[in-house]
Design an enzyme around this catalytic site. Structure first.
Site, PDB file in Angstrom:
ATOM      1  N   ASP A 265       0.865  -1.177   0.000  1.00 15.02           N
ATOM      2  CA  ASP A 265       0.000   0.000   0.000  1.00 15.02           C
ATOM      3  C   ASP A 265       0.904   1.231   0.000  1.00 15.02           C
ATOM      4  O   ASP A 265       2.122   1.140   0.168  1.00 15.02           O
ATOM      5  CB  ASP A 265      -0.973  -0.020   1.190  1.00 15.02           C
TER       6      ASP A 265
HETATM    7  C1  BGC Z   1      -5.043   3.160  -0.076  1.00 12.83           C
HETATM    8  C2  BGC Z   1      -5.129   2.146  -1.171  1.00 12.83           C
HETATM    9  C3  BGC Z   1      -4.912   2.800  -2.514  1.00 12.83           C
HETATM   10  C4  BGC Z   1      -3.588   3.515  -2.504  1.00 12.83           C
HETATM   11  C5  BGC Z   1      -3.253   4.150  -3.834  1.00 12.83           C
HETATM   12  C6  BGC Z   1      -3.815   4.041  -0.193  1.00 12.83           C
HETATM   13  O1  BGC Z   1      -3.876   5.102   0.682  1.00 12.83           O
HETATM   14  O2  BGC Z   1      -5.062   2.515   1.171  1.00 12.83           O
HETATM   15  O3  BGC Z   1      -6.370   1.499  -1.125  1.00 12.83           O
HETATM   16  O4  BGC Z   1      -5.003   1.859  -3.535  1.00 12.83           O
HETATM   17  O5  BGC Z   1      -3.624   4.504  -1.505  1.00 12.83           O
HETATM   18  O6  BGC Z   1      -4.014   5.263  -4.105  1.00 12.83           O
END
Ligand code: BGC
Length: 738
Positions: A265
């Site tokens: 993530d």
């Molecule tokens: C989120 C993810 C997301 C990623 C990219 C993160 O803050 O938890 O779900 O895919 O950002 O935008």
């Protein structure tokens, strides 16, 4: 598509190996980096990184022309010319926005998310995006957790079905299909069980809870051939998921045979330091690589430290190769080397396709859940002349589209107000928003999306808006209240302590109901809400969720009877936020509900849900009867067939979702008092009947046992219920014998 169809061919493996041999260490590290197209990442600008080493992927950019420009740099100027995978959160639509995933799960119809994600993929690919960070398949049993909106709710069986449908929708039948995109199963794993529903807080789950509840949708996604995974942020049993070797290597790769790649993530590799797992950035990279994490999303930890770690012998180059290989093979499998660029004229043609809006309207119609309909107030006749539409989300495009509308997305939804006006062209439809609703603490999304910032209302302005709303309602013959949550009240950074209607909405609802007019309540929200007062005092309540581009039209279709609602709740609605987590599949206590000593688990409120899992009404009535089993006893490993007959006993055509629940009466571990093990949504004309058939085999009857420390299928007796929600009463027994 399934796992064997996405398996890497020997030719592609050979091609990837040849390429790997030619690549410098710096280039290999580049492939393990996902760099930021927005200004969120430390270090040199994206172009510079691409030029020097290439990059595995780039995210947070949503600009077709720039995709081609950056791709040109990668291909023509970087040493090996490896194309970049462009990635973005395409969660429930790209331009045509579909209902949020929680809503699509409420359709209990896997065709809904499959078609939605196929259209999302087609539009996103036309914009130049190859890879989405979806589906989000975290089980969520705590409605305070903001990200409940992104998943399929509380149940692993329903959640697995929705996970598979979304993977199919995004990826299609062939990874090389230019109208589909790579999917990413996230957030691996357990994120939905954050302590107290507080986003990112630690998660403590036993292996039995993980295996029986939280992991099944992920395994189902692997079996459906999902190309990539995303590791979660939070600590799982004190080990951050993004540095969790057990999850990423032992379970995902070794046990389940996943051979795609895993991205962290956002910033999660760097976060290993903040979370108190790694000593410094270098140690964070080391731990993440050892855990088997292929791609570092935006923290630049790998870019900064991996080459050193290899050069000083801490990591072997073979360990790096092992993690780069699946990134290269996926790029090869999807034909990126052959077709790295996007036709810049394509998007406008694709988004104009009328079938996309039609699918969005159908998805929204099928997702909505009728919660109450006293004296059949709904459907409304179309000859009302004087209608008031009241509420802060009635004309909010943002609330209609819901979460994840970021990175330059322009809201364009048909609001509920607009949908009602379109449905009643002859009527006078007045509108008053009432007092504004706001978060007490703004969402970080507002920092980079200033259009989301709403100026605060003074108490006087709020009072004036309240008065106007009541007088507007007073002047009408019919009032449609549209209440709920604004878009950034659910989603990431959007957990809440309470599940009440935010702001003064309930006060306004009471004032409007006191006028004595017919009142219909439409809810737009991304989580269950504790609408206790409404559930007893407002005659008709439609849960419309965050329904997407065509949401307002779909609401009007249902309110005015062009469509009969048939959605069912994929989550319990608690009576109070303090009751969370609340879910139907609990184990029995020594004093179950219904026993003489049982009153409520709390002395100050009922702890049963306000609306149970699986619940939803229709404009017609159904009877489910004639429950039959193919045998009274089966042997371990055998399959039993369950049938029941569903009949439309009302006056209009409608849909019922027939649901099968089981309970293993004894065994090595206590088993949930009910578990969903089958469902089917059927459409029936008045008077029509259909026999619904379910199979219960070893997959449905096994579980992961704490006592046995493994999967078991046991000789025991089982209850079966078939019905229209998780409180179904039509019952039978059967036995599994050795
Ligand atoms: C989120 C993810 C997301 C990623 C990219 C993160 O803050 O938890 O779900 O895919 O950002 O935008």
């Amino acid at each position: 598509m399934n796992k064997s169809e996405t398996a890497v061919s020997p030719e592609i493996t050979a091609r990837a190996n040849t390429l790997l041999e030619q690549m410098s260490l710096a280039e290999k590290v580049g492939q393990l980096a996902q760099i930021s197209g927005a200004d969120f990442m430390p270090g040199p600008p994206a172009e510079e990184i691409i030029r020097q080493t290439g990059a595995g992927s780039l995210l947070w950019l949503n600009d077709t022309k720039q995709f081609n420009e950056l791709q040109k740099i990668a291909i023509e100027e970087s040493p090996s010319g490896i194309p970049i995978l462009f990635a973005l959160d395409v969660i429930h639509g790209y331009r045509t926005i579909f209902p949020v995933p929680l809503a699509m799960a409420a359709s209990w119809d896997t065709a809904v998310p499959e078609q939605a994600q196929a259209i999302a993929a087609k539009e996103a690919r036309a914009a130049g995006i190859h890879w989405t960070f979806g589906p989000m398949i975290d089980i969520a049993r705590d409605a305070r957790w903001g990200r409940i909106v992104e998943g399929a709710g509380e149940d692993p069986y329903l959640g697995s079905a929705m996970a598979v449908a979304q993977v199919r929708g995004f990826q299609g039948d062939d990874l090389a299909d230019p109208e589909h995109m790579l999917a990413c199963a996230k957030h691996f794993a357990g994120y939905g069980a954050a302590d107290g529903g507080r986003d990112y807080d630690p998660v403590f789950l036993s292996e039995a809870q993980l295996r029986n509840v939280y992991l099944p949708p992920f395994q189902a996604a692997v079996d459906a051939g999902v190309a990539t995974f995303m590791s979660a942020y939070m600590d799982l049993n004190n080990v951050p998921a993004s540095g969790n070797r057990w999850l990423l290597r032992d379970v995902l790769r070794e046990e389940w045979g996943f051979d795609g790649f895993i991205v962290s993530d956002a910033f999660a590799v760097g976060n290993l330091v903040i979370q108190g797992h790694a000593k410094d950035v270098r140690d964070a990279s080391y731990r993440a690589i050892k855990a088997g994490l292929n791609m570092d999303m935006a923290s630049s930890s790998y870019l900064q430290t991996l080459a050193d770690l290899v050069e000083d012998g801490s990591l072997a180059v073979e360990e790096i190769d092992e993690l780069v290989r699946p990134i290269l093979t996926l790029k090869m499998q999807m034909g990126l080397f052959e077709n790295p660029y996007v036709d810049e004229t394509l998007l406008e043609k694709v988004i104009a396709l009328p079938e996309h809006r039609a699918a969005a309207r159908l998805a929204a119609q099928r997702s909505m859940v009728l919660l109450r309909n006293e004296d059949n107030l709904l459907p409304l006749a179309k000859d009302w002349q004087n209608v008031a539409v009241i509420g802060p989300v009635a004309d909010s495009m943002e609330a209609t589209e819901g979460s994840w509308m970021v990175f330059g997305h322009q809201p364009a939804a048909v609001t509920v107000l607009q949908g009602i006006r379109a449905k009643l062209p002859e009527a006078t439809v007045t509108y008053a928003p009432g007092p504004a609703i706001r978060r007490d603490f703004p969402s970080p999304f507002e920092d980079f999306m200033p259009e989301l910032k709403k100026p605060p209302q003074t108490p006087e302005e709020s009072d004036a808006a309240f008065e106007t709303a009541v007088t507007t309602a007073q002047a009408a013959d019919l009032v449609i209240m549209v209440l709920g949550e604004e878009a950034h009240m659910a989603g990431e950074f959007a957990s809440r302590g309470s599940l009440d209607l935010p702001g003064r909405q309930e006060e306004l609802l009471k004032a409007v109901c006191a006028l004595g007019k017919p009142v219909v309540l439409v809810l737009l929200n991304g989580r269950p809400l504790s609408i206790n007062w409404a559930s007893e005092n407002v005659p008709a309540i439609l849960e419309a969720w965050e329904p997407g581009t065509e949401g307002g039209n779909a609401v009007a279709d249902i309110l005015f009877g062009d469509v009969n609602p048939g959605g069912k709740l994929p989550v319990c609605f608690p009576r109070n936020g303090n009751h969370a987590p609340l879910y139907y599949a609990r184990t029995l206590t020594h004093q179950p509900e219904g026993s003489p000593m049982y009153r409520s688990r709390y002395w100050d409120s009922l702890t049963t849900p306000l609306y149970p899992f699986g619940f939803g009404l229709s404009y017609t009535t159904f009877e489910i009867s004639n429950l039959q089993l193919s045998a009274a006893k089966v042997k371990v490993g055998e399959t039993i067939e369950v049938t029941a007959v569903v009949t439309n006993t009302g006056q209009v055509a409608g849909d019922e979702v027939v649901q099968l629940y089981t309970h293993q009466k004894w065994g090595s571990d206590s088993r949930p008092m009910r578990e969903l093990k089958g469902f089917e949504r059927v459409t029936l004309q008045p008077g029509e009947s259909k026999t619904v058939t379910f199979q219960l085999g070893p997959d449905e009857l096994r579980y992961w046992s704490t006592n046995a420390n493994g999967w078991v299928q046991e000789a025991a007796a089982f209850d079966i219920w078939v019905g229209a929600d998780s409180l179904a009463t039509l019952h039978a027994d059967f036995e599994v014998v050795d």
